[in-house]
Scaffold this active site. Structure first.
Site, PDB file in Angstrom:
ATOM      1  N   ARG A  69      19.216  41.923  36.930  1.00  0.00           N
ATOM      2  CA  ARG A  69      20.554  42.236  37.438  1.00  0.00           C
ATOM      3  C   ARG A  69      21.211  43.327  36.614  1.00  0.00           C
ATOM      4  NH1 ARG A  69      24.539  37.531  38.120  1.00  0.00           N
ATOM      5  NH2 ARG A  69      25.676  39.408  38.621  1.00  0.00           N
ATOM      6  N   LYS A 108      26.337  49.448  34.330  1.00  0.00           N
ATOM      7  CA  LYS A 108      26.476  48.502  35.450  1.00  0.00           C
ATOM      8  C   LYS A 108      27.954  48.192  35.704  1.00  0.00           C
ATOM      9  CE  LYS A 108      25.954  43.930  34.692  1.00  0.00           C
ATOM     10  NZ  LYS A 108      27.045  43.073  35.127  1.00  0.00           N
ATOM     11  N   ASN A 109      28.704  47.916  34.624  1.00  0.00           N
ATOM     12  CA  ASN A 109      30.078  47.435  34.795  1.00  0.00           C
ATOM     13  C   ASN A 109      31.080  48.539  35.075  1.00  0.00           C
ATOM     14  OD1 ASN A 109      29.038  44.912  34.503  1.00  0.00           O
ATOM     15  ND2 ASN A 109      29.835  44.564  32.438  1.00  0.00           N
ATOM     16  N   ARG A 145      35.506  31.152  35.354  1.00  0.00           N
ATOM     17  CA  ARG A 145      35.742  32.493  35.887  1.00  0.00           C
ATOM     18  C   ARG A 145      36.802  32.507  37.014  1.00  0.00           C
ATOM     19  NH1 ARG A 145      31.109  35.604  34.682  1.00  0.00           N
ATOM     20  NH2 ARG A 145      32.417  37.464  34.937  1.00  0.00           N
ATOM     21  N   ARG A 150      29.442  37.911  41.214  1.00  0.00           N
ATOM     22  CA  ARG A 150      30.884  37.666  41.150  1.00  0.00           C
ATOM     23  C   ARG A 150      31.695  38.961  41.262  1.00  0.00           C
ATOM     24  NH1 ARG A 150      33.526  36.479  37.972  1.00  0.00           N
ATOM     25  NH2 ARG A 150      34.770  34.744  38.677  1.00  0.00           N
ATOM     26  N   ILE A 197      36.259  34.944  24.591  1.00  0.00           N
ATOM     27  CA  ILE A 197      36.503  35.397  25.957  1.00  0.00           C
ATOM     28  C   ILE A 197      36.081  34.361  26.992  1.00  0.00           C
ATOM     29  CG2 ILE A 197      36.065  37.230  27.664  1.00  0.00           C
ATOM     30  CD1 ILE A 197      37.548  38.249  25.183  1.00  0.00           C
ATOM     31  N   CYS A 201      30.303  30.383  37.030  1.00  0.00           N
ATOM     32  CA  CYS A 201      28.922  30.793  36.774  1.00  0.00           C
ATOM     33  C   CYS A 201      28.535  30.145  35.443  1.00  0.00           C
ATOM     34  CB  CYS A 201      28.801  32.316  36.710  1.00  0.00           C
ATOM     35  SG  CYS A 201      29.494  33.007  35.206  1.00  0.00           S
ATOM     36  N   ASP A 219      29.839  40.779  25.726  1.00  0.00           N
ATOM     37  CA  ASP A 219      28.525  41.018  26.358  1.00  0.00           C
ATOM     38  C   ASP A 219      27.443  41.372  25.361  1.00  0.00           C
ATOM     39  OD1 ASP A 219      29.871  42.557  29.389  1.00  0.00           O
ATOM     40  OD2 ASP A 219      29.732  40.484  28.718  1.00  0.00           O
TER      41      ASP A 219
HETATM   42  C1  EPZ Z   1      33.889  41.705  33.272  1.00  0.00           C
HETATM   43  O1  EPZ Z   1      33.951  40.430  33.885  1.00  0.00           O
HETATM   44  C2  EPZ Z   1      32.411  42.025  33.122  1.00  0.00           C
HETATM   45  N1  EPZ Z   1      31.781  42.095  34.437  1.00  0.00           N
HETATM   46  C3  EPZ Z   1      31.737  40.955  32.261  1.00  0.00           C
HETATM   47  O2  EPZ Z   1      30.378  41.347  32.075  1.00  0.00           O
HETATM   48  C4  EPZ Z   1      32.426  40.929  30.895  1.00  0.00           C
HETATM   49  O3  EPZ Z   1      31.844  39.906  30.114  1.00  0.00           O
HETATM   50  C5  EPZ Z   1      33.926  40.665  31.076  1.00  0.00           C
HETATM   51  O4  EPZ Z   1      34.490  41.671  31.964  1.00  0.00           O
HETATM   52  C6  EPZ Z   1      34.680  40.713  29.763  1.00  0.00           C
HETATM   53  O5  EPZ Z   1      34.497  41.954  29.151  1.00  0.00           O
HETATM   54  C7  EPZ Z   1      31.920  43.236  35.173  1.00  0.00           C
HETATM   55  O6  EPZ Z   1      32.564  44.181  34.760  1.00  0.00           O
HETATM   56  C8  EPZ Z   1      31.222  43.260  36.496  1.00  0.00           C
HETATM   57  P1  EPZ Z   1      37.591  39.192  32.747  1.00  0.00           P
HETATM   58  P2  EPZ Z   1      35.389  39.867  34.433  1.00  0.00           P
HETATM   59  O7  EPZ Z   1      38.362  39.136  34.024  1.00  0.00           O
HETATM   60  O8  EPZ Z   1      36.174  40.975  34.976  1.00  0.00           O
HETATM   61  C9  EPZ Z   1      39.550  34.898  32.392  1.00  0.00           C
HETATM   62  C10 EPZ Z   1      28.063  41.073  32.100  1.00  0.00           C
HETATM   63  O9  EPZ Z   1      27.305  40.369  31.406  1.00  0.00           O
HETATM   64  N2  EPZ Z   1      40.198  35.227  33.681  1.00  0.00           N
HETATM   65  O10 EPZ Z   1      37.935  40.227  31.732  1.00  0.00           O
HETATM   66  O11 EPZ Z   1      35.102  38.704  35.311  1.00  0.00           O
HETATM   67  C11 EPZ Z   1      38.042  34.736  32.520  1.00  0.00           C
HETATM   68  O12 EPZ Z   1      37.709  33.425  32.917  1.00  0.00           O
HETATM   69  C12 EPZ Z   1      29.355  40.488  32.624  1.00  0.00           C
HETATM   70  O13 EPZ Z   1      27.847  42.271  32.413  1.00  0.00           O
HETATM   71  C13 EPZ Z   1      41.170  34.376  34.194  1.00  0.00           C
HETATM   72  O14 EPZ Z   1      41.493  33.351  33.599  1.00  0.00           O
HETATM   73  O15 EPZ Z   1      36.031  39.346  33.073  1.00  0.00           O
HETATM   74  C14 EPZ Z   1      37.572  35.053  31.125  1.00  0.00           C
HETATM   75  O16 EPZ Z   1      37.706  33.901  30.320  1.00  0.00           O
HETATM   76  C15 EPZ Z   1      29.522  39.028  32.246  1.00  0.00           C
HETATM   77  N3  EPZ Z   1      41.766  34.690  35.376  1.00  0.00           N
HETATM   78  C16 EPZ Z   1      38.557  36.123  30.643  1.00  0.00           C
HETATM   79  O17 EPZ Z   1      39.701  36.006  31.493  1.00  0.00           O
HETATM   80  C17 EPZ Z   1      41.450  35.821  36.074  1.00  0.00           C
HETATM   81  O18 EPZ Z   1      42.036  36.063  37.153  1.00  0.00           O
HETATM   82  C18 EPZ Z   1      38.043  37.547  30.754  1.00  0.00           C
HETATM   83  O19 EPZ Z   1      37.618  37.736  32.079  1.00  0.00           O
HETATM   84  C19 EPZ Z   1      40.449  36.674  35.550  1.00  0.00           C
HETATM   85  C20 EPZ Z   1      39.839  36.366  34.346  1.00  0.00           C
END
Ligand code: EPZ
Length: 420
Positions: free
Chosen positions: A399, A22-23, A123, A94, A329, A118, A307
């Protein structure tokens, strides 16, 4: 709303085919915005999020057409006719934010709803926006939307991420592919899904170096062409079913799974008494002895993936001894804890850590799903629990999991979906 009912206590045995990730699929679909030619994606998983991304790309003007009745191959292409990503789609998924970079790179403008938080955290997307501003974009926040534009082309920039972000790395990687000049992304995320996206972009004519490392170099090109790319297998789905085999004391083969994408998980399961081995068709997971408690801290790849934190906690709930699970995370990714405790688990949360004291057996109960991975951890727990577990609000599951009850039932689980 559909529910899933499980009668636990049956060890799993058999084979599960792992679907496309998915990701990886979601950013790869967004990459279809980077060219008017056809991008063909193979091994597309059957998921609600894929349908949502299809709707999003179609309202931008692209054609997203299945190339086979199983919808495992999608052709994406066409001209961008609308550069707005509406709130009603963003609030469902998202990952819609991943159209921001491609729209700016191709159309020079974008109006994308702010994703909002969420269940698992606030996020924010500040890292996405700061990087695009460094590449010359003008960004304003108005009425819950990101209004972005750039005069001419985005320009290459040297960007250092203050913290690792999968989505920000993906958005900027796609934007930089069409920028004027060279972009450096330092402290970039190294998840295999990003490597999959980079390889597809290079097949489309991008010039990306450092793939698989935390330092990516992108030499922007004037245009990208179509390509055909097969989506990598879903390592989180594979890890989820590995936890299901571990918790039930079974033995299963995960066809197409890539153990090299799950190094930290394989090592941690090994410490718990679960044998994971590579096979010609993928990965074998077997648990014959008692489960032992093991400590886990989630980290960016190649660390233990956030995850799989909830699923592993369900396994530790019935392990001998205690385990400490620390989530680094996301700030609120323990919603599965109260539901697991309703099933007889003994878990205490202290800030970002949960102490799990293993119990001999869980007992089935009606439980509530809250987010994608918390929901599946309740399925994992129900497979081991004595008696009947009913998981409500399974739309969360749909999802991210392709026919989960069918895949588990084929391995001997007593599991069924009750239409609601
Ligand atoms: C991706 O989300 C995945 N989703 C998530 O999977 C996964 O948990 C996550 O990466 C971490 O591996 C998809 O790929 C569609 P991040 P993403 O940006 O990109 C903070 C699932 O269950 N952050 O790496 O949103 C954020 O709040 C989903 O399949 C900022 O502060 O994750 C988090 O604490 C859930 N500012 C951390 O970084 C930003 O601009 C990591 O977020 C962006 C992120």
């Amino acid at each position: 709303m559909d529910r899933i009912r499980i009668r636990g206590g049956r060890p799993l045995s058999g084979e599960i085919a792992i679907s496309g990730a998915k990701n990886a699929a979601l950013p790869l679909m967004a990459a279809g915005l980077l060219t008017e030619e056809r991008l063909i994606l193979a091994n597309v998983p059957r998921l609600e999020d894929i349908r949502t991304m299809t709707t999003l790309l179609a309202q931008h003007g692209l054609e997203v057409a299945p190339l086979d009745p199983e919808r495992r191959r999608l052709a994406i292409g066409g001209l961008i006719r609308n550069t707005e990503a509406p709130y009603d789609i963003m609030r469902k998924m998202r990952a819609s934010i991943l159209v921001l970079g491609p729209l700016l790179a191709r159309a020079g403008e974008a109006r994308v709803s702010l994703p909002g938080g969420c269940a698992i955290g606030t996020r924010p997307v500040d890292l996405h926006l700061k990087g695009l501003e460094q590449m010359g974009a003008e960004i304003r926040l108005e009425g819950g939307y990101i209004a972005a534009r750039v005069a001419g082309r985005l320009r290459g920039a040297s960007i250092v991420f203050p913290s690792v972000s999968v989505g920000a790395t993906e958005n900027l990687l796609m934007a930089a592919s069409l920028a004027d000049g060279v972009t450096e992304l330092s402290n970039a995320a190294r998840e295999p899904e990003i490597e999959d996206l980079a390889r597809c972009l290079n097949a489309m004519g991008a010039r990306i170096g450092g793939i698989g490392t935390g330092h990516l170099t992108i030499e922007g090109v004037a245009r990208l062409s179509g390509a055909e790319h097969s989506i990598m297998p879903d390592r989180i789905e594979a890890g989820t079913y590995a936890c299901a085999a571990a918790v039930t004391g079974g033995e299963i083969v995960l066809r197409n799974a890539r153990p090299d994408h799950l190094g930290a998980v394989v090592r941690t399961l090994g410490c718990s008494g679960v044998d994971v081995s590579e096979t010609p068709e993928g990965m074998r997971v077997a648990r014959r002895n008692a489960l032992a408690g093991a400590d886990v801290m989630t980290e960016p790849y190649p660390g233990f993936p956030t995850d799989l934190q909830a699923q592993f906690m369900a396994v530790m709930a019935v392990a001998e001894g205690a385990s400490m699970i620390t989530e680094t995370i996301f700030e609120n990714r323990f919603m599965h804890v109260p539901e697991l405790n309703r099933m007889g688990a003994r878990i205490n949360v202290h800030g970002s850590s949960a102490i799990v004291r293993g119990v001999p057996e869980l007992s089935g109960a009606p439980v509530m799903a809250s987010d994608l991975r918390a929901s599946v951890s309740l399925i994992v727990a129900g497979l081991a629990a004595h008696g009947e577990t009913t998981v409500n609000r399974v739309y969360h599951l749909d999802r991210g999991y392709d026919r989960i009850e069918q895949k588990l039932a084929a391995c001997g689980a007593d599991i069924e979906r009750i239409p609601g």
